[in-house]
Motif scaffolding. Structure first.
Motif, PDB file in Angstrom:
ATOM      1  N   PHE A 194       0.829  -1.208   0.000  1.00 48.51           N
ATOM      2  CA  PHE A 194       0.000   0.000   0.000  1.00 48.51           C
ATOM      3  C   PHE A 194       0.864   1.260   0.000  1.00 48.51           C
ATOM      4  O   PHE A 194       0.562   2.239  -0.681  1.00 48.51           O
ATOM      5  N   PHE A 195       1.945   1.223   0.774  1.00 45.14           N
ATOM      6  CA  PHE A 195       2.819   2.391   0.841  1.00 45.14           C
ATOM      7  C   PHE A 195       3.429   2.696  -0.532  1.00 45.14           C
ATOM      8  O   PHE A 195       3.506   3.854  -0.941  1.00 45.14           O
ATOM      9  N   THR A 196       3.859   1.642  -1.250  1.00 43.89           N
ATOM     10  CA  THR A 196       4.454   1.875  -2.571  1.00 43.89           C
ATOM     11  C   THR A 196       3.425   2.354  -3.587  1.00 43.89           C
ATOM     12  O   THR A 196       3.787   2.938  -4.606  1.00 43.89           O
ATOM     13  N   LEU A 197       2.143   2.110  -3.318  1.00 38.64           N
ATOM     14  CA  LEU A 197       1.082   2.585  -4.203  1.00 38.64           C
ATOM     15  C   LEU A 197       0.619   3.997  -3.836  1.00 38.64           C
ATOM     16  O   LEU A 197      -0.286   4.539  -4.474  1.00 38.64           O
ATOM     17  N   GLY A 198       1.205   4.562  -2.786  1.00 37.32           N
ATOM     18  CA  GLY A 198       0.821   5.901  -2.361  1.00 37.32           C
ATOM     19  C   GLY A 198      -0.431   5.927  -1.496  1.00 37.32           C
ATOM     20  O   GLY A 198      -1.014   6.983  -1.285  1.00 37.32           O
ATOM     21  N   MET A 199      -0.835   4.767  -0.997  1.00 36.78           N
ATOM     22  CA  MET A 199      -2.030   4.670  -0.153  1.00 36.78           C
ATOM     23  C   MET A 199      -1.579   4.659   1.315  1.00 36.78           C
ATOM     24  O   MET A 199      -1.562   3.628   1.984  1.00 36.78           O
ATOM     25  N   THR A 200      -1.244   5.836   1.807  1.00 34.99           N
ATOM     26  CA  THR A 200      -0.636   5.985   3.116  1.00 34.99           C
ATOM     27  C   THR A 200      -1.525   5.493   4.248  1.00 34.99           C
ATOM     28  O   THR A 200      -1.058   4.802   5.159  1.00 34.99           O
ATOM     29  N   PHE A 201      -2.806   5.841   4.225  1.00 31.76           N
ATOM     30  CA  PHE A 201      -3.707   5.440   5.300  1.00 31.76           C
ATOM     31  C   PHE A 201      -3.895   3.926   5.317  1.00 31.76           C
ATOM     32  O   PHE A 201      -3.926   3.304   6.381  1.00 31.76           O
TER      33      PHE A 201
END
Length: 125
Positions: free
Chosen positions: A49-56
């Motif tokens: 998720f972090f690498t996809l820019g989905m921080t939450f």
């Protein structure tokens, strides 16, 4: 924020809420075969998720993985986690590690490392 990020974060938050009673119950016993894979999945999802820019979503998955880590540590039926901290087990681990490193440095082939010679008779382990 993408709506999908919110949905995944909400799902992780619910899993934390549902896992909290297990962590609070001192008589609960969760096999490591359940908690360790769930912990790993939570951390892999968090990284993804972090690498996809989905921080939450990443934070929610990391929190869920952390919750599973605590369950593995404190609610394992074998109590493995507390035994790992014992001095004699740590000394045995270090001894085994040093033996393994020494074996890796030897000139023998990998296959020969698992063959023992006892009074001229070859034994395979």
């Amino acid at each position: 924020m993408m709506w999908q990020d919110f949905v995944f974060m909400l799902g992780s938050g619910l899993s934390i809420i549902f896992l909290a009673p297990t962590l609070r119950d001192s008589s609960a016993r969760v096999p490591l075969g359940t908690s360790l894979p769930s912990m790993g999945i939570g951390f892999v999802y968090s990284t993804t998720f972090f690498t996809l820019g989905m921080t939450f979503s990443a934070l929610g998955a990391f929190a869920a993985g952390s919750m599973w880590s605590l369950i593995a540590l404190f609610r394992s039926p074998q109590g493995v986690s507390m035994k790992l901290l014992a001095r004699e087990n740590l000394a045995l681990f270090v001894s085994d590690l040093l033996y393994w490193i020494d074996r890796r440095r030897s000139d023998r082939s990998t296959a020969e490392q698992y063959v023992s010679f006892d009074h001229g008779h070859e034994q395979q382990y």
